[in-house]
Design a protein around this motif. Sequence first.
Motif, PDB file in Angstrom:
ATOM      1  N   TRP A  64      -0.842 -17.763   5.357  1.00  0.00           N
ATOM      2  CA  TRP A  64      -0.413 -16.457   5.848  1.00  0.00           C
ATOM      3  C   TRP A  64      -0.196 -15.521   4.670  1.00  0.00           C
ATOM      4  N   ALA A  65      -0.914 -14.400   4.634  1.00  0.00           N
ATOM      5  CA  ALA A  65      -0.726 -13.354   3.623  1.00  0.00           C
ATOM      6  C   ALA A  65      -0.262 -12.104   4.360  1.00  0.00           C
ATOM      7  N   SER A  66       1.002 -11.769   4.205  1.00  0.00           N
ATOM      8  CA  SER A  66       1.593 -10.734   5.048  1.00  0.00           C
ATOM      9  C   SER A  66       1.648  -9.357   4.410  1.00  0.00           C
ATOM     10  N   GLY A  67       0.986  -9.167   3.275  1.00  0.00           N
ATOM     11  CA  GLY A  67       0.973  -7.852   2.657  1.00  0.00           C
ATOM     12  C   GLY A  67       1.970  -7.734   1.513  1.00  0.00           C
ATOM     13  N   VAL A  68       2.099  -6.537   0.975  1.00  0.00           N
ATOM     14  CA  VAL A  68       2.908  -6.306  -0.214  1.00  0.00           C
ATOM     15  C   VAL A  68       3.944  -5.227   0.063  1.00  0.00           C
ATOM     16  N   ARG A  69       5.158  -5.458  -0.403  1.00  0.00           N
ATOM     17  CA  ARG A  69       6.204  -4.449  -0.339  1.00  0.00           C
ATOM     18  C   ARG A  69       6.812  -4.285  -1.720  1.00  0.00           C
ATOM     19  N   ALA A  70       7.435  -3.136  -1.921  1.00  0.00           N
ATOM     20  CA  ALA A  70       8.105  -2.889  -3.190  1.00  0.00           C
ATOM     21  C   ALA A  70       9.313  -3.805  -3.320  1.00  0.00           C
ATOM     22  N   ASP A 122       7.813   5.387   0.685  1.00  0.00           N
ATOM     23  CA  ASP A 122       6.655   5.331   1.580  1.00  0.00           C
ATOM     24  C   ASP A 122       6.786   4.122   2.501  1.00  0.00           C
ATOM     25  N   ARG A 123       5.739   3.845   3.271  1.00  0.00           N
ATOM     26  CA  ARG A 123       5.827   2.827   4.323  1.00  0.00           C
ATOM     27  C   ARG A 123       5.988   1.409   3.768  1.00  0.00           C
ATOM     28  N   ILE A 124       5.651   1.184   2.500  1.00  0.00           N
ATOM     29  CA  ILE A 124       5.813  -0.155   1.921  1.00  0.00           C
ATOM     30  C   ILE A 124       6.982  -0.199   0.947  1.00  0.00           C
ATOM     31  N   GLY A 125       7.822   0.813   0.988  1.00  0.00           N
ATOM     32  CA  GLY A 125       9.044   0.781   0.199  1.00  0.00           C
ATOM     33  C   GLY A 125       8.960   1.363  -1.195  1.00  0.00           C
ATOM     34  N   ARG A 126       7.799   1.877  -1.598  1.00  0.00           N
ATOM     35  CA  ARG A 126       7.699   2.461  -2.936  1.00  0.00           C
ATOM     36  C   ARG A 126       8.466   3.778  -3.012  1.00  0.00           C
ATOM     37  N   ALA A 127       9.059   4.040  -4.160  1.00  0.00           N
ATOM     38  CA  ALA A 127       9.780   5.295  -4.354  1.00  0.00           C
ATOM     39  C   ALA A 127       8.780   6.429  -4.533  1.00  0.00           C
ATOM     40  N   VAL A 128       8.962   7.506  -3.802  1.00  0.00           N
ATOM     41  CA  VAL A 128       8.099   8.680  -3.930  1.00  0.00           C
ATOM     42  C   VAL A 128       8.562   9.479  -5.142  1.00  0.00           C
ATOM     43  N   ASP A 144       3.164  -0.349  -9.139  1.00  0.00           N
ATOM     44  CA  ASP A 144       3.275  -0.582  -7.700  1.00  0.00           C
ATOM     45  C   ASP A 144       4.616  -0.158  -7.129  1.00  0.00           C
ATOM     46  N   SER A 145       5.554   0.248  -7.986  1.00  0.00           N
ATOM     47  CA  SER A 145       6.874   0.648  -7.504  1.00  0.00           C
ATOM     48  C   SER A 145       6.959   2.130  -7.170  1.00  0.00           C
ATOM     49  N   GLY A 146       5.995   2.920  -7.655  1.00  0.00           N
ATOM     50  CA  GLY A 146       6.053   4.354  -7.446  1.00  0.00           C
ATOM     51  C   GLY A 146       4.835   4.904  -6.731  1.00  0.00           C
ATOM     52  N   ALA A 147       5.056   5.926  -5.910  1.00  0.00           N
ATOM     53  CA  ALA A 147       3.970   6.618  -5.209  1.00  0.00           C
ATOM     54  C   ALA A 147       4.039   8.092  -5.582  1.00  0.00           C
ATOM     55  N   ALA A 148       3.123   8.532  -6.425  1.00  0.00           N
ATOM     56  CA  ALA A 148       3.135   9.921  -6.878  1.00  0.00           C
ATOM     57  C   ALA A 148       2.709  10.851  -5.747  1.00  0.00           C
ATOM     58  N   VAL A 149       3.383  11.981  -5.616  1.00  0.00           N
ATOM     59  CA  VAL A 149       3.046  12.932  -4.554  1.00  0.00           C
ATOM     60  C   VAL A 149       1.648  13.504  -4.749  1.00  0.00           C
ATOM     61  N   THR A 150       1.146  13.475  -5.982  1.00  0.00           N
ATOM     62  CA  THR A 150      -0.188  13.992  -6.249  1.00  0.00           C
ATOM     63  C   THR A 150      -1.283  12.975  -5.944  1.00  0.00           C
ATOM     64  N   ALA A 151      -0.908  11.708  -5.725  1.00  0.00           N
ATOM     65  CA  ALA A 151      -1.902  10.679  -5.410  1.00  0.00           C
ATOM     66  C   ALA A 151      -1.246   9.565  -4.594  1.00  0.00           C
ATOM     67  N   PRO A 152      -0.768   9.877  -3.379  1.00  0.00           N
ATOM     68  CA  PRO A 152      -0.048   8.862  -2.591  1.00  0.00           C
ATOM     69  C   PRO A 152      -0.929   7.708  -2.146  1.00  0.00           C
ATOM     70  N   ASP A 153      -2.243   7.919  -2.072  1.00  0.00           N
ATOM     71  CA  ASP A 153      -3.146   6.877  -1.586  1.00  0.00           C
ATOM     72  C   ASP A 153      -3.894   6.180  -2.717  1.00  0.00           C
ATOM     73  N   ALA A 154      -3.454   6.361  -3.954  1.00  0.00           N
ATOM     74  CA  ALA A 154      -4.110   5.688  -5.077  1.00  0.00           C
ATOM     75  C   ALA A 154      -3.988   4.181  -4.895  1.00  0.00           C
ATOM     76  N   PRO A 155      -5.051   3.431  -5.134  1.00  0.00           N
ATOM     77  CA  PRO A 155      -4.990   1.972  -4.920  1.00  0.00           C
ATOM     78  C   PRO A 155      -4.004   1.314  -5.874  1.00  0.00           C
ATOM     79  N   ARG A 156      -3.424   0.209  -5.430  1.00  0.00           N
ATOM     80  CA  ARG A 156      -2.470  -0.525  -6.253  1.00  0.00           C
ATOM     81  C   ARG A 156      -3.212  -1.534  -7.110  1.00  0.00           C
ATOM     82  N   VAL A 157      -3.858  -1.008  -8.152  1.00  0.00           N
ATOM     83  CA  VAL A 157      -4.649  -1.829  -9.068  1.00  0.00           C
ATOM     84  C   VAL A 157      -4.207  -1.555 -10.498  1.00  0.00           C
ATOM     85  N   ALA A 158      -4.641  -2.418 -11.418  1.00  0.00           N
ATOM     86  CA  ALA A 158      -4.207  -2.335 -12.815  1.00  0.00           C
ATOM     87  C   ALA A 158      -4.539  -0.997 -13.480  1.00  0.00           C
ATOM     88  N   PRO A 159      -5.763  -0.436 -13.306  1.00  0.00           N
ATOM     89  CA  PRO A 159      -6.050   0.838 -13.975  1.00  0.00           C
ATOM     90  C   PRO A 159      -5.088   1.963 -13.594  1.00  0.00           C
TER      91      PRO A 159
END
Length: 214
Positions: free
Chosen positions: A50-56, A68-74, A92-107
Motif C-alpha cells: 500500500w502506497a498512500s501518497g505523501v504529506r508534509a 495546501d491539500r498535502i500539508g505544505r506551507a504556502v 517538499d515542505s513549501g508550496a510557492a504561490v508562484t508555482a503551486p503545481d511544481a513537481p516534488r522532485v530534486a531539481p
Amino acid sequence: GIDASLAAHAHKRLRSEGIQVRTKARITRCTEGAVEINGEETIHAATIAWASGVRAHPLVEALPGRHDRIGRAVVNEHLQLEGHPEVFIIGDSGAAVTAPDAPRVAPVAIDHGRIAALNIVASMRGQAMESYRYQPQGTLVSLGMNYAVVSVGGVRFSGFFAWLFWNAVHLYKLVGFKKQVQVALDWMLGTIFPRDAAIIRRPRRCKLCNPDSR
C-alpha cells in the motif's frame, strides 16, 4: 512532473515486464488477500503493498498560515512564510504561490535552496530579493535495471543509453565529490554482488523453510 506521451511510453514498458498500470482506480476496501477497486472490482493477491501518497511533516503542518491539500506551507514568491519573513521554507515542505503545481522532485528542491540562500543574504544586506519561478528542466524516469526514458530540451529517447544518462545525471546532482564516488562504487559493487536486501529468495538449504532438505 511527467508529460502524457512520456507516461504512455513508460506504461508500455512496464506492461512488457508484466506490470499492469491502473489509472483512476481508487482503493475502496482492503481485506486479507484482496483489494476492492472503485467499490465494484476485486483483485486477489497474495502480497499487497500500500502506497498512500505523501504529506508534509507534522512540524510543517503545525506552522501558522496557509497550507495546501498535502500539508505544505504556502510561501510567497521569495519562499518566505506568510507573516514570518525571517522563515524560508523550501523543498517538499513549501508550496510557492508562484508555482503551486511544481513537481516534488530534486531539481525543484535544488532551485528552492539556491533562491532561498540568495534571498537570505539579500535580506541581511537590505537588498532586493529574487522571485522563484518554476522552469521545467526535462524528465528522466528509470524503469528498472538498464532501461529509462528521457525527455530533455525537446529530445526524447529511451532504453539502455537513456538509463546510462539517468545514472550520470543522478551522480552529477549529488552534493560533493565524496558522495559521488561513494554512490558510483556502490552501484559497481551492486553489479557484482547480489543485493540481498532488495531481492527476496528462498534459501536452498534451510531445514526450517524446506523440511525435505533434511
